[in-house]
Design a protein around this motif. Structure first.
Motif, PDB file in Angstrom:
ATOM      1  N   GLN A   1       0.809  -1.215   0.000  1.00 42.65           N
ATOM      2  CA  GLN A   1       0.000   0.000   0.000  1.00 42.65           C
ATOM      3  C   GLN A   1       0.848   1.273   0.000  1.00 42.65           C
ATOM      4  O   GLN A   1       0.408   2.326  -0.433  1.00 42.65           O
ATOM      5  CB  GLN A   1      -0.970   0.014   1.182  1.00 42.65           C
ATOM      6  N   GLY A   2       2.091   1.189   0.445  1.00 43.57           N
ATOM      7  CA  GLY A   2       2.989   2.337   0.436  1.00 43.57           C
ATOM      8  C   GLY A   2       3.366   2.792  -0.968  1.00 43.57           C
ATOM      9  O   GLY A   2       3.897   3.881  -1.154  1.00 43.57           O
ATOM     10  N   LEU A   3       3.069   1.959  -1.969  1.00 40.15           N
ATOM     11  CA  LEU A   3       3.355   2.336  -3.356  1.00 40.15           C
ATOM     12  C   LEU A   3       2.370   3.359  -3.903  1.00 40.15           C
ATOM     13  O   LEU A   3       2.673   4.053  -4.870  1.00 40.15           O
ATOM     14  CB  LEU A   3       3.330   1.094  -4.263  1.00 40.15           C
ATOM     15  N   ILE A   4       1.204   3.446  -3.310  1.00 36.18           N
ATOM     16  CA  ILE A   4       0.181   4.354  -3.823  1.00 36.18           C
ATOM     17  C   ILE A   4       0.696   5.786  -3.772  1.00 36.18           C
ATOM     18  O   ILE A   4       1.198   6.254  -2.757  1.00 36.18           O
ATOM     19  CB  ILE A   4      -1.139   4.203  -3.041  1.00 36.18           C
ATOM     20  N   GLY A   5       0.598   6.459  -4.908  1.00 33.46           N
ATOM     21  CA  GLY A   5       1.077   7.826  -5.034  1.00 33.46           C
ATOM     22  C   GLY A   5       2.488   7.919  -5.596  1.00 33.46           C
ATOM     23  O   GLY A   5       2.925   8.989  -6.008  1.00 33.46           O
ATOM     24  N   GLN A   6       3.199   6.797  -5.622  1.00 37.26           N
ATOM     25  CA  GLN A   6       4.566   6.776  -6.155  1.00 37.26           C
ATOM     26  C   GLN A   6       4.525   6.727  -7.684  1.00 37.26           C
ATOM     27  O   GLN A   6       3.571   6.224  -8.271  1.00 37.26           O
ATOM     28  CB  GLN A   6       5.316   5.547  -5.637  1.00 37.26           C
ATOM     29  N   PRO A   7       5.591   7.192  -8.363  1.00 43.89           N
ATOM     30  CA  PRO A   7       5.641   7.051  -9.820  1.00 43.89           C
ATOM     31  C   PRO A   7       5.821   5.578 -10.197  1.00 43.89           C
ATOM     32  O   PRO A   7       6.444   4.811  -9.462  1.00 43.89           O
ATOM     33  CB  PRO A   7       6.855   7.882 -10.229  1.00 43.89           C
TER      34      PRO A   7
ATOM     35  N   GLU B   1      -2.304  -0.882 -10.128  1.00 44.08           N
ATOM     36  CA  GLU B   1      -2.860  -0.024 -11.177  1.00 44.08           C
ATOM     37  C   GLU B   1      -2.260   1.374 -11.088  1.00 44.08           C
ATOM     38  O   GLU B   1      -2.141   1.933 -10.001  1.00 44.08           O
ATOM     39  CB  GLU B   1      -4.375   0.078 -11.026  1.00 44.08           C
ATOM     40  N   TYR B   2      -1.895   1.915 -12.260  1.00 41.46           N
ATOM     41  CA  TYR B   2      -1.404   3.291 -12.312  1.00 41.46           C
ATOM     42  C   TYR B   2      -2.244   4.078 -13.303  1.00 41.46           C
ATOM     43  O   TYR B   2      -2.838   3.520 -14.228  1.00 41.46           O
ATOM     44  CB  TYR B   2       0.092   3.355 -12.656  1.00 41.46           C
ATOM     45  N   GLY B   3      -2.316   5.383 -13.088  1.00 41.24           N
ATOM     46  CA  GLY B   3      -3.171   6.239 -13.905  1.00 41.24           C
ATOM     47  C   GLY B   3      -2.418   6.953 -15.010  1.00 41.24           C
ATOM     48  O   GLY B   3      -1.231   6.712 -15.253  1.00 41.24           O
ATOM     49  N   ARG B   4      -3.119   7.835 -15.673  1.00 43.58           N
ATOM     50  CA  ARG B   4      -2.540   8.612 -16.786  1.00 43.58           C
ATOM     51  C   ARG B   4      -1.362   9.480 -16.333  1.00 43.58           C
ATOM     52  O   ARG B   4      -0.472   9.770 -17.108  1.00 43.58           O
ATOM     53  CB  ARG B   4      -3.602   9.498 -17.416  1.00 43.58           C
ATOM     54  N   SER B   5      -1.378   9.855 -15.085  1.00 40.87           N
ATOM     55  CA  SER B   5      -0.291  10.683 -14.570  1.00 40.87           C
ATOM     56  C   SER B   5       0.992   9.876 -14.357  1.00 40.87           C
ATOM     57  O   SER B   5       2.039  10.443 -14.087  1.00 40.87           O
ATOM     58  CB  SER B   5      -0.712  11.312 -13.247  1.00 40.87           C
ATOM     59  N   GLY B   6       0.887   8.536 -14.452  1.00 40.49           N
ATOM     60  CA  GLY B   6       2.052   7.690 -14.227  1.00 40.49           C
ATOM     61  C   GLY B   6       2.252   7.339 -12.766  1.00 40.49           C
ATOM     62  O   GLY B   6       3.232   6.711 -12.397  1.00 40.49           O
ATOM     63  N   ARG B   7       1.318   7.725 -11.926  1.00 37.85           N
ATOM     64  CA  ARG B   7       1.403   7.423 -10.492  1.00 37.85           C
ATOM     65  C   ARG B   7       0.513   6.228 -10.142  1.00 37.85           C
ATOM     66  O   ARG B   7      -0.547   6.036 -10.720  1.00 37.85           O
ATOM     67  CB  ARG B   7       0.988   8.635  -9.670  1.00 37.85           C
ATOM     68  N   ILE B   8       0.966   5.442  -9.185  1.00 40.03           N
ATOM     69  CA  ILE B   8       0.234   4.253  -8.748  1.00 40.03           C
ATOM     70  C   ILE B   8      -0.997   4.708  -7.980  1.00 40.03           C
ATOM     71  O   ILE B   8      -0.903   5.502  -7.043  1.00 40.03           O
ATOM     72  CB  ILE B   8       1.150   3.351  -7.901  1.00 40.03           C
TER      73      ILE B   8
END
Length: 94
Positions: free
Chosen positions: A41-47, A81-88
């Motif tokens: 869960q610590g990956l969320i928000g990371q590139p 899953e990562y979004g269009r911004s490239g962040r998880i």
């Protein structure tokens, strides 16, 4: 005469049947973490580039915003899953 005596008894019987207790419905509190997503869960928000330096369990899916994925449910499979911004954006089991 008999019908008038039977009718009140029938109403009382139906009223008592409505008082039957209903067993409680059990709902699981939280879904099982069979794939170990809680540890990631610590990956969320990371590139998403940080994923290149890591190793994951066999079968892990890295899912981008335009990626097609199968809809089969496998609770032991880790999905990142990562979004269009490239962040998880999401780490979960399915």
């Amino acid at each position: 005469m008999r019908l008038t005596l039977l009718f009140p008894g029938l109403i009382a019987l139906v009223g008592l049947a409505a008082c039957e207790p209903v067993p409680p419905v059990t709902v699981p509190d939280t879904p099982a973490d069979e794939c170990g997503a809680a540890g990631y869960q610590g990956l969320i928000g990371q590139p998403r580039e940080v994923l290149q330096q890591m190793t994951f369990p066999i079968g892990t899916r890295l899912i981008g915003p335009e990626d097609a994925v199968t809809s089969d449910f496998r609770p032991e499979r880790l999905n990142i899953e990562y979004g269009r911004s490239g962040r998880i954006e999401k780490v979960s089991c399915y």
